[in-house]
Scaffold this motif. Structure first.
Motif, PDB file in Angstrom:
ATOM      1  N   THR A   1       0.836  -1.208   0.000  1.00  0.00           N
ATOM      2  CA  THR A   1       0.000   0.000   0.000  1.00  0.00           C
ATOM      3  C   THR A   1       0.868   1.254   0.000  1.00  0.00           C
ATOM      4  O   THR A   1       0.617   2.208  -0.746  1.00  0.00           O
ATOM      5  N   ALA A   2       1.901   1.257   0.845  1.00  0.00           N
ATOM      6  CA  ALA A   2       2.815   2.399   0.902  1.00  0.00           C
ATOM      7  C   ALA A   2       3.523   2.592  -0.439  1.00  0.00           C
ATOM      8  O   ALA A   2       3.641   3.722  -0.937  1.00  0.00           O
ATOM      9  N   HIS A   3       3.976   1.505  -1.021  1.00  0.00           N
ATOM     10  CA  HIS A   3       4.670   1.569  -2.314  1.00  0.00           C
ATOM     11  C   HIS A   3       3.752   2.111  -3.399  1.00  0.00           C
ATOM     12  O   HIS A   3       4.138   2.980  -4.196  1.00  0.00           O
ATOM     13  N   GLN A   4       2.520   1.613  -3.437  1.00  0.00           N
ATOM     14  CA  GLN A   4       1.563   2.061  -4.451  1.00  0.00           C
ATOM     15  C   GLN A   4       1.234   3.539  -4.287  1.00  0.00           C
ATOM     16  O   GLN A   4       1.153   4.283  -5.279  1.00  0.00           O
ATOM     17  N   ALA A   5       1.030   3.966  -3.043  1.00  0.00           N
ATOM     18  CA  ALA A   5       0.694   5.377  -2.796  1.00  0.00           C
ATOM     19  C   ALA A   5       1.810   6.302  -3.272  1.00  0.00           C
ATOM     20  O   ALA A   5       1.557   7.354  -3.861  1.00  0.00           O
ATOM     21  N   LEU A   6       3.051   5.909  -3.032  1.00  0.00           N
ATOM     22  CA  LEU A   6       4.188   6.760  -3.398  1.00  0.00           C
ATOM     23  C   LEU A   6       4.494   6.731  -4.890  1.00  0.00           C
ATOM     24  O   LEU A   6       4.769   7.771  -5.497  1.00  0.00           O
ATOM     25  N   THR A   7       4.456   5.540  -5.480  1.00  0.00           N
ATOM     26  CA  THR A   7       4.895   5.411  -6.870  1.00  0.00           C
ATOM     27  C   THR A   7       3.753   5.589  -7.864  1.00  0.00           C
ATOM     28  O   THR A   7       3.770   6.519  -8.669  1.00  0.00           O
ATOM     29  N   ASP A   8       2.761   4.722  -7.811  1.00  0.00           N
ATOM     30  CA  ASP A   8       1.652   4.798  -8.769  1.00  0.00           C
ATOM     31  C   ASP A   8       0.806   6.049  -8.569  1.00  0.00           C
ATOM     32  O   ASP A   8       0.403   6.704  -9.530  1.00  0.00           O
ATOM     33  N   SER A   9       0.515   6.393  -7.312  1.00  0.00           N
ATOM     34  CA  SER A   9      -0.374   7.524  -7.033  1.00  0.00           C
ATOM     35  C   SER A   9       0.366   8.856  -7.077  1.00  0.00           C
ATOM     36  O   SER A   9      -0.025   9.781  -7.803  1.00  0.00           O
ATOM     37  N   ALA A  10       1.445   8.967  -6.294  1.00  0.00           N
ATOM     38  CA  ALA A  10       2.151  10.249  -6.172  1.00  0.00           C
ATOM     39  C   ALA A  10       3.235  10.443  -7.227  1.00  0.00           C
ATOM     40  O   ALA A  10       3.718  11.565  -7.415  1.00  0.00           O
ATOM     41  N   GLY A  11       3.631   9.378  -7.903  1.00  0.00           N
ATOM     42  CA  GLY A  11       4.641   9.503  -8.956  1.00  0.00           C
ATOM     43  C   GLY A  11       6.060   9.706  -8.461  1.00  0.00           C
ATOM     44  O   GLY A  11       6.922  10.193  -9.201  1.00  0.00           O
ATOM     45  N   ILE A  12       6.344   9.326  -7.216  1.00  0.00           N
ATOM     46  CA  ILE A  12       7.695   9.462  -6.672  1.00  0.00           C
ATOM     47  C   ILE A  12       8.575   8.349  -7.239  1.00  0.00           C
ATOM     48  O   ILE A  12       8.200   7.170  -7.204  1.00  0.00           O
ATOM     49  N   LYS A  13       9.732   8.703  -7.751  1.00  0.00           N
ATOM     50  CA  LYS A  13      10.672   7.720  -8.292  1.00  0.00           C
ATOM     51  C   LYS A  13      11.626   7.299  -7.181  1.00  0.00           C
ATOM     52  O   LYS A  13      12.343   8.112  -6.616  1.00  0.00           O
ATOM     53  N   LEU A  14      11.652   6.013  -6.883  1.00  0.00           N
ATOM     54  CA  LEU A  14      12.416   5.526  -5.751  1.00  0.00           C
ATOM     55  C   LEU A  14      13.892   5.304  -6.068  1.00  0.00           C
ATOM     56  O   LEU A  14      14.635   4.797  -5.220  1.00  0.00           O
ATOM     57  N   ASP A  15      14.307   5.702  -7.274  1.00  0.00           N
ATOM     58  CA  ASP A  15      15.738   5.644  -7.597  1.00  0.00           C
ATOM     59  C   ASP A  15      16.412   6.995  -7.355  1.00  0.00           C
ATOM     60  O   ASP A  15      17.588   7.185  -7.665  1.00  0.00           O
ATOM     61  N   GLY A  16      15.656   7.952  -6.797  1.00  0.00           N
ATOM     62  CA  GLY A  16      16.226   9.255  -6.481  1.00  0.00           C
ATOM     63  C   GLY A  16      16.149  10.262  -7.602  1.00  0.00           C
ATOM     64  O   GLY A  16      16.531  11.421  -7.430  1.00  0.00           O
ATOM     65  N   SER A  17      15.678   9.845  -8.765  1.00  0.00           N
ATOM     66  CA  SER A  17      15.552  10.785  -9.883  1.00  0.00           C
ATOM     67  C   SER A  17      14.230  11.536  -9.764  1.00  0.00           C
ATOM     68  O   SER A  17      13.411  11.265  -8.895  1.00  0.00           O
ATOM     69  N   GLY A  18      14.029  12.468 -10.629  1.00  0.00           N
ATOM     70  CA  GLY A  18      12.791  13.243 -10.597  1.00  0.00           C
ATOM     71  C   GLY A  18      12.936  14.506  -9.779  1.00  0.00           C
ATOM     72  O   GLY A  18      13.880  14.683  -9.009  1.00  0.00           O
ATOM     73  N   LYS A  19      11.975  15.395  -9.942  1.00  0.00           N
ATOM     74  CA  LYS A  19      11.964  16.671  -9.234  1.00  0.00           C
ATOM     75  C   LYS A  19      11.784  16.452  -7.737  1.00  0.00           C
ATOM     76  O   LYS A  19      11.036  15.580  -7.306  1.00  0.00           O
TER      77      LYS A  19
END
Length: 329
Positions: A137-155
């Protein structure tokens, strides 16, 4: 195996609380074509499960009574269905069951092979038993929902995580730290040091006026909120959001759903979106890999034997667990 018996924990009615959980003897289930039979080494429970027992989703869940709760398990495969090719007896695994059928609080369970993933030998069952529902759930909320890239890239994003010491909250905090983020977290005062150690850049004591108001100590406005705590009014969130700030609510209430609809209908740039888990094996594999690499850990609140499930359930209902409650046969 079908002729042998096992122990399990089940309840026979809703709204009765922990006292309705009974330690019983049942036949060991038989895996179907696409299933595996797992000897459970550890299981975990999440707050949502006691709410199900209270009748929150009746008559949809549970479909039938008596019902064996539990969706998150880790253990060893002892038998595979005829159509399963990627697992064999003896494999160490972690699996997620669905809430409709449950079954996790037992010595043996059957799980869909499609939601079962390998567990590295160096990772204990207890470490990964808490991952499926809360971690996914935490992973989905951050990545799919919020669009946070967990490799450190992105704004860079300013993130608020409410309830950062809860099951989903402590996973969300650690995962968010892998991204290009500045994290403000809320928790009870006794958990502040733990939350800091998990990666929060600043922590709000939720019992103080500042914490209750969700105001960033450094004056930041939040681009993203991962809401893991008890319900908080939109009016409290709104002044702390950036102009396009988004709230992702992992425990949406009817009031939250109304706010979601209202913000959509009025084309508001500030939005609240409910997060409904869509479990995927590849995401669970990713989380297990992070555990193996030491980048993600399960904070274990407490451990109970299966025969003491009533005590574990009572603590779960108290809603003050830090991290995950683990049960072991």
């Amino acid at each position: 195996m079908a002729s042998r018996a096992m122990h399990a924990v089940q309840y026979s009615s809703c709204r009765e609380g922990s006292s309705d959980l009974k330690y019983v003897e049942l036949p060991i289930p038989t895996p179907k074509k696409d299933e595996v039979l797992i000897k459970v080494e550890a299981a975990s429970i999440c707050p949502f499960e006691w709410k199900i027992q209270q009748g929150l989703l009746r008559p949809v869940i549970p479909r039938h009574l008596p019902y064996i709760p539990g969706t998150d398990v880790a253990g060893e495969i002892v038998e595979v269905g005829s159509g399963v090719k990627n697992f064999k007896a003896g494999d160490k695994v972690v699996a997620m069951l669905n809430f409709f059928n449950g079954g996790g609080l037992a010595e043996f369970i059957v799980a869909k092979a499609s939601l079962t993933v390998a567990r590295p030998a160096e990772v204990s069952a207890a470490e990964v038993a808490g991952l499926p529902a809360s971690g996914l759930t935490a992973h989905q909320a951050l990545t799919d929902s919020a669009g946070i890239k967990l490799d450190g890239s992105g704004k860079q994003a300013n993130i608020l995580i409410t309830g950062a010491s809860t099951g989903s909250g402590h996973f969300a905090l650690q995962l968010a730290k892998l991204g290009n983020t500045y994290i403000t977290a809320t928790c009870a005062p006794q958990h502040v040091e733990l939350v800091k150690s998990l990666g929060a850049d600043e922590v709000l004591d939720c019992t103080t006026p500042e914490g209750a108001a969700l105001k960033s100590p450094s004056g930041k406005k939040y681009d993203v909120v991962i809401h893991c705590a008890e319900p908080i009014p939109w009016a409290t969130f709104e002044p702390n959001l950036a102009s396009n700030g988004k709230i992702f609510d992992i425990n949406p209430t009817p009031g939250a759903l109304k706010t979601y609809a209202l913000k959509k209908l009025t084309f508001s740039k500030k939005q609240l979106t409910p997060v409904m888990l869509n479990a995927k094996a590849e995401n669970l594999e990713f989380l297990v890999k992070l555990v193996k690499e030491g980048k993600l850990k399960t904070v274990i609140d407490s451990k109970y034997s299966l025969i003491k499930a009533e005590d574990a359930w009572a603590k779960n209902m108290d809603d003050k667990a830090v991290g995950k409650i683990i049960l072991e046969p």
